[in-house]
Design a protein around this motif. Structure first.
Motif, PDB file in Angstrom:
ATOM      1  N   LEU A  54       8.762   2.153   3.180  1.00  0.00           N
ATOM      2  CA  LEU A  54       7.551   1.933   2.390  1.00  0.00           C
ATOM      3  C   LEU A  54       6.581   3.096   2.598  1.00  0.00           C
ATOM      4  O   LEU A  54       6.346   3.534   3.730  1.00  0.00           O
ATOM      5  CB  LEU A  54       6.885   0.611   2.785  1.00  0.00           C
ATOM      6  CG  LEU A  54       7.668  -0.658   2.420  1.00  0.00           C
ATOM      7  CD1 LEU A  54       6.911  -1.891   2.887  1.00  0.00           C
ATOM      8  CD2 LEU A  54       7.931  -0.726   0.920  1.00  0.00           C
ATOM      9  N   ARG A  89       3.080   5.550   2.450  1.00  0.00           N
ATOM     10  CA  ARG A  89       1.652   5.434   2.752  1.00  0.00           C
ATOM     11  C   ARG A  89       0.878   5.278   1.451  1.00  0.00           C
ATOM     12  O   ARG A  89       1.369   5.599   0.374  1.00  0.00           O
ATOM     13  CB  ARG A  89       1.175   6.671   3.506  1.00  0.00           C
ATOM     14  CG  ARG A  89       1.815   6.842   4.877  1.00  0.00           C
ATOM     15  CD  ARG A  89       1.383   8.147   5.503  1.00  0.00           C
ATOM     16  NE  ARG A  89       1.828   9.286   4.689  1.00  0.00           N
ATOM     17  CZ  ARG A  89       1.596  10.552   5.004  1.00  0.00           C
ATOM     18  NH1 ARG A  89       0.905  10.856   6.100  1.00  0.00           N
ATOM     19  NH2 ARG A  89       2.027  11.527   4.224  1.00  0.00           N
ATOM     20  N   ALA A  90      -0.372   4.827   1.568  1.00  0.00           N
ATOM     21  CA  ALA A  90      -1.201   4.595   0.379  1.00  0.00           C
ATOM     22  C   ALA A  90      -1.379   5.877  -0.429  1.00  0.00           C
ATOM     23  O   ALA A  90      -1.383   5.846  -1.671  1.00  0.00           O
ATOM     24  CB  ALA A  90      -2.552   4.025   0.791  1.00  0.00           C
ATOM     25  N   VAL A 100       1.661   6.444  -2.604  1.00  0.00           N
ATOM     26  CA  VAL A 100       1.641   5.533  -3.748  1.00  0.00           C
ATOM     27  C   VAL A 100       0.725   6.085  -4.829  1.00  0.00           C
ATOM     28  O   VAL A 100       1.075   6.107  -6.022  1.00  0.00           O
ATOM     29  CB  VAL A 100       1.190   4.124  -3.315  1.00  0.00           C
ATOM     30  CG1 VAL A 100       1.008   3.227  -4.538  1.00  0.00           C
ATOM     31  CG2 VAL A 100       2.194   3.508  -2.354  1.00  0.00           C
ATOM     32  N   GLU A 149      -1.066  -3.435   1.769  1.00  0.00           N
ATOM     33  CA  GLU A 149       0.347  -3.741   1.951  1.00  0.00           C
ATOM     34  C   GLU A 149       1.004  -4.233   0.663  1.00  0.00           C
ATOM     35  O   GLU A 149       2.133  -3.848   0.338  1.00  0.00           O
ATOM     36  CB  GLU A 149       0.512  -4.780   3.059  1.00  0.00           C
ATOM     37  CG  GLU A 149       1.937  -4.955   3.553  1.00  0.00           C
ATOM     38  CD  GLU A 149       2.423  -3.746   4.357  1.00  0.00           C
ATOM     39  OE1 GLU A 149       3.648  -3.651   4.580  1.00  0.00           O
ATOM     40  OE2 GLU A 149       1.591  -2.908   4.742  1.00  0.00           O
ATOM     41  N   ARG A 151       0.319  -3.591  -2.461  1.00  0.00           N
ATOM     42  CA  ARG A 151       0.562  -2.508  -3.414  1.00  0.00           C
ATOM     43  C   ARG A 151       1.683  -1.602  -2.931  1.00  0.00           C
ATOM     44  O   ARG A 151       2.511  -1.154  -3.717  1.00  0.00           O
ATOM     45  CB  ARG A 151      -0.712  -1.700  -3.652  1.00  0.00           C
ATOM     46  CG  ARG A 151      -0.560  -0.659  -4.748  1.00  0.00           C
ATOM     47  CD  ARG A 151      -1.845   0.096  -5.002  1.00  0.00           C
ATOM     48  NE  ARG A 151      -2.880  -0.768  -5.529  1.00  0.00           N
ATOM     49  CZ  ARG A 151      -4.130  -0.353  -5.782  1.00  0.00           C
ATOM     50  NH1 ARG A 151      -4.476   0.897  -5.532  1.00  0.00           N
ATOM     51  NH2 ARG A 151      -5.022  -1.192  -6.276  1.00  0.00           N
ATOM     52  N   ARG A 152       1.744  -1.324  -1.642  1.00  0.00           N
ATOM     53  CA  ARG A 152       2.819  -0.502  -1.092  1.00  0.00           C
ATOM     54  C   ARG A 152       4.175  -1.170  -1.308  1.00  0.00           C
ATOM     55  O   ARG A 152       5.161  -0.519  -1.666  1.00  0.00           O
ATOM     56  CB  ARG A 152       2.591  -0.232   0.397  1.00  0.00           C
ATOM     57  CG  ARG A 152       1.390   0.646   0.702  1.00  0.00           C
ATOM     58  CD  ARG A 152       1.102   0.712   2.190  1.00  0.00           C
ATOM     59  NE  ARG A 152       2.216   1.277   2.930  1.00  0.00           N
ATOM     60  CZ  ARG A 152       2.808   0.699   3.969  1.00  0.00           C
ATOM     61  NH1 ARG A 152       2.399  -0.494   4.398  1.00  0.00           N
ATOM     62  NH2 ARG A 152       3.813   1.296   4.588  1.00  0.00           N
ATOM     63  N   GLU A 153       4.232  -2.481  -1.085  1.00  0.00           N
ATOM     64  CA  GLU A 153       5.496  -3.203  -1.269  1.00  0.00           C
ATOM     65  C   GLU A 153       5.922  -3.219  -2.732  1.00  0.00           C
ATOM     66  O   GLU A 153       7.100  -3.031  -3.049  1.00  0.00           O
ATOM     67  CB  GLU A 153       5.358  -4.633  -0.740  1.00  0.00           C
ATOM     68  CG  GLU A 153       5.246  -4.704   0.786  1.00  0.00           C
ATOM     69  CD  GLU A 153       5.021  -6.113   1.282  1.00  0.00           C
ATOM     70  OE1 GLU A 153       4.852  -7.015   0.432  1.00  0.00           O
ATOM     71  OE2 GLU A 153       5.009  -6.310   2.514  1.00  0.00           O
TER      72      GLU A 153
END
Length: 288
Positions: free
Chosen positions: A166, A168-169, A172, A194, A196-198
């Motif tokens: 996954l 990092r922000a 993304v 979390e 949004r990352r997923e």
């Protein structure tokens, strides 16, 4: 690896899990067989086998302990070229596992397996899906590795798999610009952090699995196909599966055609990665 969108006019960059709960993706659920259920190593149109490989870790992790002699010269050179030793170890483990898995599905020994490239669906040149020689292949496979985890998919029809740690922000934020507009809208509507990352990890791995299955990779724009939360809008001639993986990763598989009757994910036994082949009479049992 997540790849940011290419600069205008530039070709897109090619990016180079202990099972838990499957992400909600497709009409077929990837099944986790029990520890005493052997794998039949059957190649069939209605079956998809998925295999997780964990890279060697810890102070005792050593590439020399892996069955490197079964790799070809190109694979060994590629493994030695990684800057981070852990990445080279994961690459080596993934390719040893791939060869030994193919040996279980076919009559070849791991070191006898020869890989080629299928024709590209765009230009016809030999840089499409990797395949087992000779063509047409006896089976279809796909391989992906990221952040200490590798994933192999085996099927009787074209397949692509992808596993990613996954992001990092910031990753993304950058890489989501390359996605389909409706996928970007779904990410924008998801709380930062979390969740949004997923979601990004699920969308990206679905997309890479699909593009690898097509044989184009990221030479086809990630914005062209929708692989977001509305599974009814996914490419009509493909089935996209969420693959059970550890909480730090996302993983997906895409197989051409209708949903398979059987889709299972197992962990490659550690004994497969070292020593001579087969290591014991139960080497191809599918048990760890």
């Amino acid at each position: 690896m997540y790849a940011p969108p290419a600069a205008p006019g530039a070709p897109p960059a090619r990016p180079v899990c202990s099972p838990t709960t499957p992400p909600p993706v497709a009409t077929t659920t990837v099944r986790l067989p029990g520890p005493d259920e052997p794998c039949t190593f059957t190649v069939a149109p209605d079956r998809v086998d998925l295999w997780l490989i964990h890279g060697p870790t810890g102070a005792g992790a050593d590439a020399l302990a892996l069955a490197r002699t079964e790799l070809d010269d190109r694979e060994r050179a590629r493994a030695d070229a990684f800057v981070r030793p852990a990445d080279g170890l994961l690459y080596t483990a993934a390719h040893v596992a791939l060869r030994r898995l193919i040996a279980c599905y076919t009559t070849a020994r791991p070191e006898e397996v020869r890989f080629v490239r299928e024709p590209c669906p765009g230009c016809g040149e030999a840089h499409g899906r990797p395949a087992v020689a000779p063509l047409p292949p006896p089976l279809h496979f796909s391989l992906s590795h990221s952040g200490s985890v590798a994933l192999v998919g085996v099927a009787g029809r074209p397949i692509g798999v992808d596993v990613q740690k996954l992001p990092r922000a910031e990753t993304v934020e950058i890489c989501s610009r390359a996605l389909h507009p409706d996928e970007r809208a779904e990410l924008d509507g998801t709380p930062a952090g979390e969740a949004r990352r997923e979601l990004f990890g699920r969308i990206w791995t679905r997309k890479e699995a699909y593009l690898k299955g097509l044989g184009t990779g990221l030479s086809r724009s990630p914005a062209e196909d929708y692989l977001g939360t509305d599974t009814g809008r996914h490419p009509s001639e493909w089935t996209v599966l969420g693959v059970p993986c550890r909480a730090t990763h996302a993983a997906s598989a895409a197989v051409r055609g209708t949903p398979p009757a059987v889709a299972e994910v197992r962990q490659v036994p550690g004994v497969w990665l070292t020593g001579s082949w087969p290591p014991d009479a139960a080497a191809c049992s599918g048990r760890s």
